[in-house]
Design a protein around this motif. Structure first.
Motif, mmCIF file in Angstrom:
data_model
loop_
_atom_site.group_PDB
_atom_site.id
_atom_site.type_symbol
_atom_site.label_atom_id
_atom_site.label_comp_id
_atom_site.label_asym_id
_atom_site.label_seq_id
_atom_site.Cartn_x
_atom_site.Cartn_y
_atom_site.Cartn_z
ATOM 1 N N UNK A 158 0.853 -1.184 0.000
ATOM 2 C CA UNK A 158 0.000 0.000 0.000
ATOM 3 C C UNK A 158 0.895 1.241 0.000
ATOM 4 N N UNK A 159 1.012 1.889 -1.149
ATOM 5 C CA UNK A 159 1.919 3.022 -1.282
ATOM 6 C C UNK A 159 1.472 4.241 -0.490
ATOM 7 N N UNK A 160 0.204 4.299 -0.127
ATOM 8 C CA UNK A 160 -0.293 5.439 0.649
ATOM 9 C C UNK A 160 -0.051 5.281 2.146
ATOM 10 N N UNK A 161 0.395 4.087 2.561
ATOM 11 C CA UNK A 161 0.742 3.859 3.969
ATOM 12 C C UNK A 161 2.186 4.310 4.160
ATOM 13 N N UNK A 162 2.366 5.504 4.692
ATOM 14 C CA UNK A 162 3.698 6.109 4.756
ATOM 15 C C UNK A 162 4.405 5.874 6.085
ATOM 16 N N UNK A 163 3.848 5.059 6.950
ATOM 17 C CA UNK A 163 4.510 4.777 8.233
ATOM 18 C C UNK A 163 5.870 4.114 7.959
ATOM 19 N N UNK A 164 6.943 4.611 8.564
ATOM 20 C CA UNK A 164 8.278 4.042 8.305
ATOM 21 C C UNK A 164 8.354 2.535 8.540
ATOM 22 N N UNK A 165 7.549 2.016 9.479
ATOM 23 C CA UNK A 165 7.582 0.579 9.759
ATOM 24 C C UNK A 165 7.017 -0.251 8.608
ATOM 25 N N UNK A 166 6.308 0.407 7.684
ATOM 26 C CA UNK A 166 5.721 -0.307 6.551
ATOM 27 C C UNK A 166 6.668 -0.383 5.364
ATOM 28 N N UNK A 167 7.849 0.203 5.478
ATOM 29 C CA UNK A 167 8.779 0.245 4.356
ATOM 30 C C UNK A 167 10.087 -0.432 4.735
ATOM 31 N N UNK A 168 10.565 -1.311 3.852
ATOM 32 C CA UNK A 168 11.808 -2.023 4.100
ATOM 33 C C UNK A 168 12.839 -1.650 3.043
ATOM 34 N N UNK A 169 14.097 -1.719 3.435
ATOM 35 C CA UNK A 169 15.199 -1.378 2.548
ATOM 36 C C UNK A 169 15.634 -2.618 1.776
ATOM 37 N N UNK A 170 15.622 -2.535 0.458
ATOM 38 C CA UNK A 170 16.010 -3.680 -0.378
ATOM 39 C C UNK A 170 16.927 -3.203 -1.506
ATOM 40 N N UNK A 171 17.774 -4.086 -2.056
ATOM 41 C CA UNK A 171 18.577 -3.717 -3.220
ATOM 42 C C UNK A 171 17.672 -3.466 -4.428
#
Length: 221
Positions: A158-171
């Motif tokens: 969900x791109x509209x969920x901007x909570x940092x916990x919802x985003x992971x760092x990937x190559x």
């Protein structure tokens, strides 16, 4: 007079050409007095000047540097801009338009990402604020800058969920491996059930790492 040709004597035409620079009202009044010709209207003389191509020196426009006749003259109470009906639609001092883009204003891009207006100068326009991707902005505030070659991926898609916990760092190399499609024969991450998303992500990470090690080995050889 409609449809009737108006005749002028040679003296009258000479006078009309010599006095062509007069404003049309003065031009008409002076001609009538001079020749006792009250059968001619101001419109007739104006049309005559146009037909003859006589220039009056006036374009109907304000020339550069000219001063309007009413400059500095305030409207009378109840008239012009001070009329009650005019005041209803005037901007009030300190008021802002309904579409003002204030600090913190958010908008959604065509790809579904949320952008937010922050207090940083726009490097392209020099404006005091600029829009940035909200999820990236919040994630970097919590974790620091995204390293080169890396990107962020929404865990729940969900791109509209901007909570940092919802985003992971990937190559970045992982992204094409989770897009799915018939060419890869892999289920797309964004359309997969929630319970399969971690599995697909791990598979993509492993596949990308294997590919990276293979390229290093081939380069060393």
């Amino acid at each position: 007079m409609k449809g009737t040709w108006i005749k002028y004597t040679v003296d009258q035409m000479a006078w009309l050409e010599a006095n062509r620079l007069l404003p049309i009202s003065d031009y008409h009044a002076a001609f009538c007095r001079q020749f006792d010709r009250y059968d001619v209207s101001a419109g007739n003389l104006h049309a005559l000047r146009k037909r003859k191509g006589w220039k009056t020196g006036r374009t109907g426009q304000f020339s550069t540097g000219s001063t309007p006749f009413n400059k500095g003259v305030p409207c009378e109470p109840g008239k012009g801009g001070k009329h009650p009906n005019a005041r209803k639609t005037q901007f009030k001092k300190g008021g802002l338009p309904h579409n003002t883009k204030y600090l913190g204003h958010e908008r959604v891009t065509k790809d579904g990402y949320v952008e937010v207006s922050i207090d940083e100068e726009n490097p392209h326009t020099g404006y005091e604020r600029r829009y940035v991707l909200k999820h990236l902005y919040l994630w970097e505030k919590a974790n620091g800058p995204v390293p080169d070659g890396m990107c962020l991926k929404a865990v729940d898609s969900n791109r509209s969920n901007t909570d940092p916990s919802n985003w992971i760092l990937i190559p970045r190399g992982v992204l094409p491996r989770i897009n799915g499609g018939r060419a890869t024969r892999v289920m797309a991450y964004d359309t997969a059930p929630d319970e399969l998303k971690p599995v697909l992500m791990n598979m993509a990470r492993v596949d990308q790492k294997v590919s990276e090690l293979r390229r290093k080995r081939q380069g060393a050889a």
